[in-house]
Scaffold this motif. Structure first.
Motif, PDB file in Angstrom:
ATOM      1  N   LEU A  80       0.820  -1.213   0.000  1.00  0.00           N
ATOM      2  CA  LEU A  80       0.000   0.000   0.000  1.00  0.00           C
ATOM      3  C   LEU A  80       0.856   1.266   0.000  1.00  0.00           C
ATOM      4  N   PHE A  81       1.991   1.231   0.669  1.00  0.00           N
ATOM      5  CA  PHE A  81       2.899   2.373   0.663  1.00  0.00           C
ATOM      6  C   PHE A  81       3.425   2.619  -0.752  1.00  0.00           C
ATOM      7  N   SER A  82       3.786   1.540  -1.453  1.00  0.00           N
ATOM      8  CA  SER A  82       4.287   1.712  -2.817  1.00  0.00           C
ATOM      9  C   SER A  82       3.198   2.190  -3.767  1.00  0.00           C
ATOM     10  N   LEU A  83       1.943   1.888  -3.469  1.00  0.00           N
ATOM     11  CA  LEU A  83       0.841   2.396  -4.291  1.00  0.00           C
ATOM     12  C   LEU A  83       0.443   3.815  -3.904  1.00  0.00           C
ATOM     13  N   SER A  84       0.765   4.223  -2.678  1.00  0.00           N
ATOM     14  CA  SER A  84       0.345   5.555  -2.238  1.00  0.00           C
ATOM     15  C   SER A  84       1.178   6.667  -2.864  1.00  0.00           C
ATOM     16  N   ILE A  85       2.409   6.381  -3.221  1.00  0.00           N
ATOM     17  CA  ILE A  85       3.260   7.426  -3.794  1.00  0.00           C
ATOM     18  C   ILE A  85       2.753   7.866  -5.172  1.00  0.00           C
ATOM     19  N   PRO A  86       2.533   6.929  -6.129  1.00  0.00           N
ATOM     20  CA  PRO A  86       1.953   7.417  -7.396  1.00  0.00           C
ATOM     21  C   PRO A  86       0.526   7.926  -7.228  1.00  0.00           C
ATOM     22  N   GLY A  87      -0.203   7.387  -6.237  1.00  0.00           N
ATOM     23  CA  GLY A  87      -1.553   7.884  -5.989  1.00  0.00           C
ATOM     24  C   GLY A  87      -1.572   9.318  -5.528  1.00  0.00           C
ATOM     25  N   SER A  88      -0.628   9.689  -4.655  1.00  0.00           N
ATOM     26  CA  SER A  88      -0.596  11.083  -4.198  1.00  0.00           C
ATOM     27  C   SER A  88      -0.115  12.007  -5.315  1.00  0.00           C
ATOM     28  N   MET A  89       0.788  11.525  -6.158  1.00  0.00           N
ATOM     29  CA  MET A  89       1.207  12.352  -7.298  1.00  0.00           C
ATOM     30  C   MET A  89       0.051  12.556  -8.270  1.00  0.00           C
ATOM     31  N   LEU A  90      -0.736  11.502  -8.491  1.00  0.00           N
ATOM     32  CA  LEU A  90      -1.905  11.621  -9.358  1.00  0.00           C
ATOM     33  C   LEU A  90      -2.943  12.553  -8.739  1.00  0.00           C
ATOM     34  N   THR A  91      -3.113  12.500  -7.433  1.00  0.00           N
ATOM     35  CA  THR A  91      -4.037  13.408  -6.746  1.00  0.00           C
ATOM     36  C   THR A  91      -3.616  14.860  -6.930  1.00  0.00           C
ATOM     37  N   GLN A  92      -2.324  15.129  -6.749  1.00  0.00           N
ATOM     38  CA  GLN A  92      -1.840  16.501  -6.934  1.00  0.00           C
ATOM     39  C   GLN A  92      -2.028  16.969  -8.369  1.00  0.00           C
ATOM     40  N   ARG A  93      -1.776  16.083  -9.308  1.00  0.00           N
ATOM     41  CA  ARG A  93      -1.949  16.451 -10.725  1.00  0.00           C
ATOM     42  C   ARG A  93      -3.412  16.752 -11.044  1.00  0.00           C
ATOM     43  N   ILE A  94      -4.332  15.938 -10.513  1.00  0.00           N
ATOM     44  CA  ILE A  94      -5.766  16.171 -10.740  1.00  0.00           C
ATOM     45  C   ILE A  94      -6.194  17.475 -10.073  1.00  0.00           C
ATOM     46  N   MET A  95      -5.680  17.744  -8.865  1.00  0.00           N
ATOM     47  CA  MET A  95      -6.037  18.982  -8.166  1.00  0.00           C
ATOM     48  C   MET A  95      -5.620  20.204  -8.971  1.00  0.00           C
ATOM     49  N   HIS A  96      -4.429  20.173  -9.525  1.00  0.00           N
ATOM     50  CA  HIS A  96      -3.936  21.341 -10.263  1.00  0.00           C
ATOM     51  C   HIS A  96      -4.566  21.453 -11.645  1.00  0.00           C
ATOM     52  N   ARG A  97      -4.814  20.338 -12.277  1.00  0.00           N
ATOM     53  CA  ARG A  97      -5.356  20.396 -13.637  1.00  0.00           C
ATOM     54  C   ARG A  97      -6.832  20.781 -13.670  1.00  0.00           C
ATOM     55  N   PHE A  98      -7.627  20.172 -12.792  1.00  0.00           N
ATOM     56  CA  PHE A  98      -9.072  20.410 -12.811  1.00  0.00           C
ATOM     57  C   PHE A  98      -9.537  21.399 -11.744  1.00  0.00           C
ATOM     58  N   LYS A  99      -8.617  21.893 -10.923  1.00  0.00           N
ATOM     59  CA  LYS A  99      -8.931  22.839  -9.844  1.00  0.00           C
ATOM     60  C   LYS A  99      -9.951  22.247  -8.869  1.00  0.00           C
ATOM     61  N   TRP A 100      -9.772  20.970  -8.543  1.00  0.00           N
ATOM     62  CA  TRP A 100     -10.654  20.299  -7.602  1.00  0.00           C
ATOM     63  C   TRP A 100     -10.090  20.404  -6.199  1.00  0.00           C
ATOM     64  N   LYS A 101     -10.960  20.234  -5.213  1.00  0.00           N
ATOM     65  CA  LYS A 101     -10.529  20.134  -3.816  1.00  0.00           C
ATOM     66  C   LYS A 101      -9.854  18.781  -3.610  1.00  0.00           C
ATOM     67  N   TRP A 102      -9.170  18.659  -2.458  1.00  0.00           N
ATOM     68  CA  TRP A 102      -8.393  17.457  -2.209  1.00  0.00           C
ATOM     69  C   TRP A 102      -9.266  16.206  -2.159  1.00  0.00           C
ATOM     70  N   VAL A 103     -10.418  16.269  -1.519  1.00  0.00           N
ATOM     71  CA  VAL A 103     -11.260  15.084  -1.343  1.00  0.00           C
ATOM     72  C   VAL A 103     -11.716  14.545  -2.693  1.00  0.00           C
ATOM     73  N   ARG A 104     -12.182  15.416  -3.546  1.00  0.00           N
ATOM     74  CA  ARG A 104     -12.661  15.001  -4.863  1.00  0.00           C
ATOM     75  C   ARG A 104     -11.519  14.443  -5.714  1.00  0.00           C
ATOM     76  N   ALA A 105     -10.374  15.118  -5.697  1.00  0.00           N
ATOM     77  CA  ALA A 105      -9.225  14.658  -6.476  1.00  0.00           C
ATOM     78  C   ALA A 105      -8.689  13.331  -5.935  1.00  0.00           C
ATOM     79  N   CYS A 106      -8.690  13.169  -4.617  1.00  0.00           N
ATOM     80  CA  CYS A 106      -8.217  11.924  -4.021  1.00  0.00           C
ATOM     81  C   CYS A 106      -9.141  10.760  -4.371  1.00  0.00           C
ATOM     82  N   LEU A 107     -10.442  11.000  -4.357  1.00  0.00           N
ATOM     83  CA  LEU A 107     -11.381   9.953  -4.732  1.00  0.00           C
ATOM     84  C   LEU A 107     -11.217   9.580  -6.202  1.00  0.00           C
ATOM     85  N   ALA A 108     -11.012  10.562  -7.069  1.00  0.00           N
ATOM     86  CA  ALA A 108     -10.798  10.279  -8.495  1.00  0.00           C
ATOM     87  C   ALA A 108      -9.494   9.513  -8.706  1.00  0.00           C
TER      88      ALA A 108
END
Length: 184
Positions: free
Chosen positions: A29-57
């Motif tokens: 799970l730790f190894s999956l969380s690193i690309p997941g958090s990078m993907l969350t940050q990318r979604i947050m910046h690209r779509f201007k979403w809040k953290w919860v919505r971007a994290c769920l996506a």
């Protein structure tokens, strides 16, 4: 009837195997969380979403990819080693009907697995929130922790919570296997 002391010692003897399983799952799970958090940050910046919505996506995308890899990997793994022979002429499809049957089956399985990934993303979201809380807790202490150690602590706590929930409701693992492979 066994005494409570016998039950305690039996459970205590299972503790090292349980902790090894928790540690192994935490590493995955730790190894999956690193690309997941990078993907969350990318979604947050690209779509201007809040953290919860971007994290769920991001969680949905990551789980959907894993579910599709596991399902189709297990489906295609024995494909080269199976000796099926040929069907009698009465049972054979013509080329178009065989293509239509295979395409409709593939689309149905794809839709079912994407829906199952959505269910798993919603089920895993409380554990992601718990891991993020623990990570933020360790990161905000007066003595700053290394971010990877804080993320590892969050992952370990979330994995322990997951194993606690599964031990309380052991049918959840069977239900998820049924949901992915046999429901529909």
């Amino acid at each position: 009837m066994p005494s409570p002391l016998d039950a305690f010692t039996e459970n205590l003897s299972r503790l090292p195997a349980f902790m090894a399983l928790v540690l192994f799952a935490s590493i995955i799970l730790f190894s999956l969380s690193i690309p997941g958090s990078m993907l969350t940050q990318r979604i947050m910046h690209r779509f201007k979403w809040k953290w919860v919505r971007a994290c769920l996506a991001a969680t949905y995308i990551e789980i959907a990819v894993l579910v599709l890899l596991v399902y189709f990997g297990l489906y295609l793994l024995p494909a080269g080693s199976v000796q099926t022979g040929t069907l009698p002429p009465e049972l054979q499809f013509d080329a178009w009907n065989e293509f239509a049957f295979n395409a409709s089956t593939f689309l149905f399985v794809l839709a079912r697995n994407l829906l199952a990934a959505g269910v798993l993303a919603f089920l895993s979201f409380p554990f992601i929130l718990l891991a993020t809380f623990v990570q933020d807790f360790f990161s905000s202490k007066p003595r700053k922790w290394n971010p990877l150690i804080a993320r590892g602590a969050g992952t370990l706590i979330a994995t322990l919570a997951l194993f606690f929930i599964v031990s309380l409701f052991p049918w959840t693992v069977t239900a998820l296997v049924y949901l992915f492979f046999f429901a529909g």
